[in-house]
Motif scaffolding. Structure first.
Motif, PDB file in Angstrom:
ATOM      1  N   GLU A 217      53.601  45.917  17.286  1.00 33.55           N
ATOM      2  CA  GLU A 217      52.836  44.720  17.642  1.00 33.55           C
ATOM      3  C   GLU A 217      53.513  43.474  17.061  1.00 33.55           C
ATOM      4  O   GLU A 217      53.653  42.454  17.738  1.00 33.55           O
TER       5      GLU A 217
ATOM      6  N   LEU B 250      54.128  45.340  22.893  1.00 36.36           N
ATOM      7  CA  LEU B 250      52.704  45.663  22.934  1.00 36.36           C
ATOM      8  C   LEU B 250      52.425  47.019  23.582  1.00 36.36           C
ATOM      9  O   LEU B 250      51.471  47.702  23.207  1.00 36.36           O
TER      10      LEU B 250
ATOM     11  N   ALA C 146      53.010  49.581  20.913  1.00 31.20           N
ATOM     12  CA  ALA C 146      51.929  49.460  19.932  1.00 31.20           C
ATOM     13  C   ALA C 146      50.669  50.144  20.458  1.00 31.20           C
ATOM     14  O   ALA C 146      50.025  50.931  19.749  1.00 31.20           O
ATOM     15  N   GLU C 147      50.343  49.854  21.713  1.00 37.10           N
ATOM     16  CA  GLU C 147      49.157  50.450  22.347  1.00 37.10           C
ATOM     17  C   GLU C 147      49.258  51.977  22.330  1.00 37.10           C
ATOM     18  O   GLU C 147      48.295  52.676  21.988  1.00 37.10           O
TER      19      GLU C 147
ATOM     20  N   ASN D 208      42.700  47.139  15.732  1.00 33.68           N
ATOM     21  CA  ASN D 208      44.135  46.914  15.986  1.00 33.68           C
ATOM     22  C   ASN D 208      44.443  47.014  17.474  1.00 33.68           C
ATOM     23  O   ASN D 208      45.160  46.183  18.041  1.00 33.68           O
TER      24      ASN D 208
ATOM     25  N   VAL E  92      45.750  44.152  20.330  1.00 28.17           N
ATOM     26  CA  VAL E  92      46.876  44.346  21.247  1.00 28.17           C
ATOM     27  C   VAL E  92      46.444  44.078  22.684  1.00 28.17           C
ATOM     28  O   VAL E  92      47.127  43.375  23.437  1.00 28.17           O
TER      29      VAL E  92
ATOM     30  N   LYS F 202      46.100  40.432  23.280  1.00 32.90           N
ATOM     31  CA  LYS F 202      47.404  39.772  23.442  1.00 32.90           C
ATOM     32  C   LYS F 202      47.981  40.015  24.827  1.00 32.90           C
ATOM     33  O   LYS F 202      48.699  39.175  25.373  1.00 32.90           O
ATOM     34  N   LYS F 203      47.650  41.176  25.401  1.00 30.76           N
ATOM     35  CA  LYS F 203      48.117  41.496  26.756  1.00 30.76           C
ATOM     36  C   LYS F 203      47.263  40.803  27.823  1.00 30.76           C
ATOM     37  O   LYS F 203      47.597  40.851  29.005  1.00 30.76           O
TER      38      LYS F 203
END
Length: 206
Positions: free
Chosen positions: A21, A26, A29-30, A57, A61, A64-65
């Motif tokens: 992240e 992303l 991270a996901e 968390n 993410v 942010k997407k």
């Protein structure tokens, strides 16, 4: 033992998710946060503070997407766990994250409601830093609604808490918010004074 190994693997997945992240990857991270949640489920640890942290968390993410509904689902799931295991600190911070999503979406009614709940919970558990942030966010929601008197109350409240804590960064941001509010309401001299206070603190912190 086997469960201890799985627990360590879950921690590693979470750490990898955080690292990806930070690097802006992303999707990776996901993927790692989902792997972590699956392992916690296997270990019967989904309903735990760890489960809350991973869901938050993952929600960050998704936000942010721009996947707002997925982010809301993550935060709602985290809040469910907070209620079951009685985790008021996590509940207060998760509510703030959820309020931020609604604010981003322009759903100001929900944003105001959720930020208010978060601020009240932070105050109840004695977490002034969280309260200062959330009250400032509540001020932002009121600002967007055009409720300028309520926004000013929130910003002044956040400013007082920031000063008490010696949180200069939050203080500078709040002076900037007050500057924006003064500018919007046609108080140009006051706006300049607030912007200058904000700038001077930021220069001190460099």
């Amino acid at each position: 033992d086997f469960d201890a190994d799985k627990d360590n693997i879950a921690r590693a997945y979470n750490n990898l998710g955080i690292l990806y992240e930070k690097q802006g990857d992303l999707s990776q991270a996901e993927e790692y946060f989902h792997k972590c949640l699956d392992l916690l489920d296997e270990l019967d640890l989904a309903y735990s503070e760890s489960g809350i942290r991973i869901l938050v968390n993952l929600g960050q993410v998704e936000a942010k997407k721009g996947a707002w509904e997925k982010a809301i689902d993550c935060y709602d799931a985290a809040l469910d766990i907070c209620h079951v295991i009685d985790a008021p600190y996590h509940e207060a911070t998760t509510l703030n994250n959820l309020g931020t999503i609604y604010l981003e979406q322009g759903d100001l009614t929900n944003a105001v409601s959720i930020f208010t709940q978060s601020a009240e919970k932070h105050q109840k558990i004695g977490n002034p830093q969280g309260q200062s942030l959330t009250v400032s966010n509540l001020g932002g929601a009121y600002f967007e609604q055009g409720e300028f008197a309520l926004a000013a109350q929130c910003y002044q409240s956040s400013l007082l808490i920031s000063k008490d804590l010696g949180d200069r960064s939050r203080e500078a941001r709040t002076y900037n918010n007050l500057g924006s509010l003064s500018e919007r309401t046609g108080q140009h001299q006051e706006a300049l004074a607030n912007y200058e206070k904000s700038m001077l603190i930021f220069l001190e912190l460099e």
